[in-house]
Write a protein that holds these residues in place. Structure first.
Motif, PDB file in Angstrom:
ATOM      1  N   LEU A 295     -71.576  -6.942 -35.114  1.00  0.00           N
ATOM      2  CA  LEU A 295     -70.389  -6.611 -35.917  1.00  0.00           C
ATOM      3  C   LEU A 295     -69.121  -6.892 -35.108  1.00  0.00           C
ATOM      4  CD1 LEU A 295     -71.531  -3.296 -37.671  1.00  0.00           C
ATOM      5  CD2 LEU A 295     -71.213  -5.525 -38.748  1.00  0.00           C
ATOM      6  N   LEU A 296     -69.115  -6.445 -33.862  1.00  0.00           N
ATOM      7  CA  LEU A 296     -67.948  -6.682 -32.999  1.00  0.00           C
ATOM      8  C   LEU A 296     -67.661  -8.170 -32.868  1.00  0.00           C
ATOM      9  CD1 LEU A 296     -67.830  -4.362 -29.858  1.00  0.00           C
ATOM     10  CD2 LEU A 296     -66.100  -4.656 -31.649  1.00  0.00           C
ATOM     11  N   ALA A 297     -68.732  -8.939 -32.650  1.00  0.00           N
ATOM     12  CA  ALA A 297     -68.571 -10.395 -32.514  1.00  0.00           C
ATOM     13  C   ALA A 297     -68.026 -10.992 -33.810  1.00  0.00           C
ATOM     14  CB  ALA A 297     -69.910 -11.032 -32.145  1.00  0.00           C
ATOM     15  N   ASP A 298     -68.319 -10.346 -34.937  1.00  0.00           N
ATOM     16  CA  ASP A 298     -67.809 -10.814 -36.230  1.00  0.00           C
ATOM     17  C   ASP A 298     -66.450 -10.198 -36.586  1.00  0.00           C
ATOM     18  OD1 ASP A 298     -70.009 -12.411 -36.564  1.00  0.00           O
ATOM     19  OD2 ASP A 298     -71.082 -11.035 -37.907  1.00  0.00           O
ATOM     20  N   GLY A 299     -65.855  -9.502 -35.626  1.00  0.00           N
ATOM     21  CA  GLY A 299     -64.508  -8.958 -35.851  1.00  0.00           C
ATOM     22  C   GLY A 299     -64.487  -7.653 -36.614  1.00  0.00           C
ATOM     23  N   ILE A 300     -65.577  -6.878 -36.474  1.00  0.00           N
ATOM     24  CA  ILE A 300     -65.664  -5.617 -37.214  1.00  0.00           C
ATOM     25  C   ILE A 300     -65.953  -4.466 -36.264  1.00  0.00           C
ATOM     26  CG2 ILE A 300     -67.067  -4.337 -38.888  1.00  0.00           C
ATOM     27  CD1 ILE A 300     -67.514  -7.275 -40.101  1.00  0.00           C
ATOM     28  N   LYS A 301     -65.114  -3.441 -36.335  1.00  0.00           N
ATOM     29  CA  LYS A 301     -65.383  -2.217 -35.592  1.00  0.00           C
ATOM     30  C   LYS A 301     -65.888  -1.174 -36.574  1.00  0.00           C
ATOM     31  CE  LYS A 301     -62.110  -2.509 -31.792  1.00  0.00           C
ATOM     32  NZ  LYS A 301     -60.897  -1.948 -31.207  1.00  0.00           N
ATOM     33  N   ALA A 302     -67.013  -0.564 -36.238  1.00  0.00           N
ATOM     34  CA  ALA A 302     -67.546   0.509 -37.082  1.00  0.00           C
ATOM     35  C   ALA A 302     -68.378   1.419 -36.200  1.00  0.00           C
ATOM     36  CB  ALA A 302     -68.410  -0.081 -38.201  1.00  0.00           C
ATOM     37  N   SER A 303     -68.335   2.731 -36.494  1.00  0.00           N
ATOM     38  CA  SER A 303     -69.170   3.676 -35.733  1.00  0.00           C
ATOM     39  C   SER A 303     -70.531   3.710 -36.397  1.00  0.00           C
ATOM     40  CB  SER A 303     -68.585   5.085 -35.758  1.00  0.00           C
ATOM     41  OG  SER A 303     -67.191   5.067 -35.698  1.00  0.00           O
ATOM     42  N   VAL A 304     -71.383   2.729 -36.074  1.00  0.00           N
ATOM     43  CA  VAL A 304     -72.685   2.714 -36.728  1.00  0.00           C
ATOM     44  C   VAL A 304     -73.649   3.651 -36.020  1.00  0.00           C
ATOM     45  CG1 VAL A 304     -72.409   0.390 -37.677  1.00  0.00           C
ATOM     46  CG2 VAL A 304     -73.572   0.692 -35.496  1.00  0.00           C
ATOM     47  N   GLY A 305     -74.383   4.377 -36.818  1.00  0.00           N
ATOM     48  CA  GLY A 305     -75.396   5.308 -36.326  1.00  0.00           C
ATOM     49  C   GLY A 305     -76.344   5.516 -37.473  1.00  0.00           C
ATOM     50  N   LYS A 306     -77.301   6.399 -37.273  1.00  0.00           N
ATOM     51  CA  LYS A 306     -78.204   6.715 -38.387  1.00  0.00           C
ATOM     52  C   LYS A 306     -77.363   7.111 -39.607  1.00  0.00           C
ATOM     53  CE  LYS A 306     -82.652   7.756 -39.526  1.00  0.00           C
ATOM     54  NZ  LYS A 306     -82.946   6.560 -40.315  1.00  0.00           N
ATOM     55  N   ASN A 307     -76.430   8.050 -39.371  1.00  0.00           N
ATOM     56  CA  ASN A 307     -75.483   8.412 -40.429  1.00  0.00           C
ATOM     57  C   ASN A 307     -74.147   7.741 -40.134  1.00  0.00           C
ATOM     58  OD1 ASN A 307     -77.258  10.253 -41.799  1.00  0.00           O
ATOM     59  ND2 ASN A 307     -77.010  11.540 -39.979  1.00  0.00           N
ATOM     60  N   THR A 308     -73.820   6.785 -40.954  1.00  0.00           N
ATOM     61  CA  THR A 308     -72.621   5.991 -40.694  1.00  0.00           C
ATOM     62  C   THR A 308     -71.534   6.336 -41.703  1.00  0.00           C
ATOM     63  OG1 THR A 308     -73.888   4.185 -39.753  1.00  0.00           O
ATOM     64  CG2 THR A 308     -71.736   3.626 -40.656  1.00  0.00           C
ATOM     65  N   ARG A 309     -70.325   6.563 -41.175  1.00  0.00           N
ATOM     66  CA  ARG A 309     -69.165   6.767 -42.051  1.00  0.00           C
ATOM     67  C   ARG A 309     -68.294   5.528 -41.971  1.00  0.00           C
ATOM     68  NH1 ARG A 309     -63.933  10.668 -41.002  1.00  0.00           N
ATOM     69  NH2 ARG A 309     -63.568   9.035 -39.453  1.00  0.00           N
ATOM     70  N   LEU A 310     -67.989   4.942 -43.113  1.00  0.00           N
ATOM     71  CA  LEU A 310     -67.118   3.777 -43.174  1.00  0.00           C
ATOM     72  C   LEU A 310     -65.854   4.173 -43.941  1.00  0.00           C
ATOM     73  CD1 LEU A 310     -69.998   1.316 -44.039  1.00  0.00           C
ATOM     74  CD2 LEU A 310     -68.758   1.381 -41.860  1.00  0.00           C
ATOM     75  N   VAL A 311     -64.717   3.934 -43.319  1.00  0.00           N
ATOM     76  CA  VAL A 311     -63.455   4.402 -43.897  1.00  0.00           C
ATOM     77  C   VAL A 311     -62.575   3.211 -44.256  1.00  0.00           C
ATOM     78  CG1 VAL A 311     -61.472   5.919 -43.581  1.00  0.00           C
ATOM     79  CG2 VAL A 311     -63.636   6.457 -42.440  1.00  0.00           C
ATOM     80  N   LEU A 312     -62.085   3.220 -45.479  1.00  0.00           N
ATOM     81  CA  LEU A 312     -61.218   2.146 -45.973  1.00  0.00           C
ATOM     82  C   LEU A 312     -59.757   2.565 -45.847  1.00  0.00           C
ATOM     83  CD1 LEU A 312     -62.698  -0.360 -47.115  1.00  0.00           C
ATOM     84  CD2 LEU A 312     -64.079   1.720 -47.197  1.00  0.00           C
ATOM     85  N   HIS A 313     -58.900   1.594 -45.584  1.00  0.00           N
ATOM     86  CA  HIS A 313     -57.469   1.882 -45.397  1.00  0.00           C
ATOM     87  C   HIS A 313     -56.661   0.604 -45.567  1.00  0.00           C
ATOM     88  CE1 HIS A 313     -57.967   0.120 -41.432  1.00  0.00           C
ATOM     89  NE2 HIS A 313     -59.003   0.909 -41.237  1.00  0.00           N
ATOM     90  N   LYS A 314     -55.365   0.760 -45.402  1.00  0.00           N
ATOM     91  CA  LYS A 314     -54.417  -0.320 -45.653  1.00  0.00           C
ATOM     92  C   LYS A 314     -54.712  -1.608 -44.881  1.00  0.00           C
ATOM     93  CE  LYS A 314     -50.180  -0.235 -43.056  1.00  0.00           C
ATOM     94  NZ  LYS A 314     -50.613  -1.334 -42.242  1.00  0.00           N
ATOM     95  N   ASP A 315     -55.297  -1.502 -43.689  1.00  0.00           N
ATOM     96  CA  ASP A 315     -55.517  -2.700 -42.876  1.00  0.00           C
ATOM     97  C   ASP A 315     -56.909  -3.290 -43.079  1.00  0.00           C
ATOM     98  OD1 ASP A 315     -52.924  -2.378 -42.005  1.00  0.00           O
ATOM     99  OD2 ASP A 315     -53.499  -1.233 -40.225  1.00  0.00           O
TER     100      ASP A 315
END
Ligand SMILES: *Cc1c(COP(=O)(O)O)cnc(C)c1O
Length: 333
Positions: A295-315
């Protein structure tokens, strides 16, 4: 980079940077900063309340609210998942000598009304004195139903409790429910707003309440070292957060729904919930570290874990969501 970890990562807009550069400022500890005063008035007016206080963070705003409603040896009722119980370092206990009484959050984020009543301590020298009920909205992205707020308010009134809202993301609830801030705020004695999450200001929160509560909070803020001087530089961005960033939250909600739909197509992801600007999902990938790296190599930061929270925002644009979905799909192949 598209950063799905939180809406706190939002960058201030160019309009905010311009407003900050030219803000008229004064010493706010003397009450002399016209931009801070205007922001506080603006928030109070939007909510139909008497007063507001500009505070450096949401954590401090909650702490000031708890310390202003409760004294030493008093108690507040809140959720096990409440930010002001679980994620604020025990500040109410450490700095306020206030005991939390956490209750289990129901699936919709609310607290069972009967459990709240049962948790209120009788007037007995063995017990801390229950003073306050604290709710959170949105909680885990979920907006509390308006009828529930009315019931909680009645319960608080009937039992002589004050009612506080941790409204860090209260505007997400307003936008999701199509109601004004005042419609939600009317049920509470005080509430907080984070300007630095989806609303994109660089720094700052507000505590809103009546004159008496806000003057107590102002005293505690100074004692805790939170009195700021030419804070109008920050408040200028906060004013634009309240005027120019609220309606835009609807885009984040639409992107969250779009992301949840896309995730549901994947083999190794199970969507748990999607509400306002947040998606919670179980990631069943056996190697979450490699996934993170891809994901990082694809330009994506995310706190991936068994339980993952993905947050959407202006950017995070629709394209940002597409690139996350594409990267996850590629990882499954
Ligand atoms: C982020 C958040 C806070 C705290 O805000 P900070 O500015 O990070 O201290 C409080 N409550 C809730 C619900 C939050 O999401």
């Amino acid at each position: 980079m598209f950063d799905f970890r939180s809406d706190t990562v939002t960058q201030p807009t160019q309009a905010m940077r311009d407003a900050m550069a030219t803000a008229v400022v004064g010493d706010d500890v003397y009450g002399d900063d016209p931009t801070v005063n205007a922001l506080e008035q603006q928030a109070a007016d939007m909510a139909g309340f008497e007063a507001a206080l500009f505070i450096s963070s949401g954590t401090q705003a909650n702490l000031l609210a708890l310390m202003s409603h409760c004294g030493r040896g008093d108690e507040y009722l809140c959720g096990q998942q409440a930010h002001n119980y679980k994620f604020e370092g025990g500040g109410a206990a450490v700095l306020g000598s206030i005991q939390p009484q956490p209750l289990t959050n129901l699936a919709d984020g609310s607290l069972d009304l009967n459990e709240i009543v049962a948790a209120i301590k009788p007037d007995d020298i063995h017990f801390a004195q229950t003073r306050l009920l604290s709710l959170e909205n949105t909680i885990g992205g979920k907006a509390l139903p308006l009828e529930y707020l009315a019931q909680a308010q009645q319960l608080a009134f009937d039992n002589g409790l004050k009612l506080h809202l941790d409204g860090a993301r209260v505007f997400n609830a307003c936008v999701a429910q199509g109601v004004s801030l005042a419609t939600i705020a009317q049920h509470f004695d005080s509430f907080t707003i984070c300007l630095s999450k989806g609303l994109a200001a660089p720094v700052g929160s507000l505590l809103v309440g009546d004159e008496v509560l806000i003057s107590k909070a102002r005293r505690w803020r100074k004692m805790l070292g939170g009195g700021m001087r030419q804070a109008g530089i920050l408040a200028a961005a906060g004013q634009l957060a309240l005027t120019e960033q609220v309606e835009r939250l609807a885009d984040d909600h639409a992107n969250a729904a779009y992301l949840a739909e896309g995730l549901a197509q994947l083999q190794q992801v199970e969507v748990q919930s999607c509400a306002t600007n947040m998606v919670f999902a179980t990631f069943n990938h056996s190697d979450l570290n490699s996934l993170s790296q891809q994901l990082l190599a694809d330009g994506i930061k995310a706190s991936v874990g068994k339980n993952t929270r993905l947050v959407l925002h202006k950017d995070i644009s629709r394209e940002g969501v597409d690139s996350l979905l594409a990267s996850l799909a590629r990882f499954e192949r």
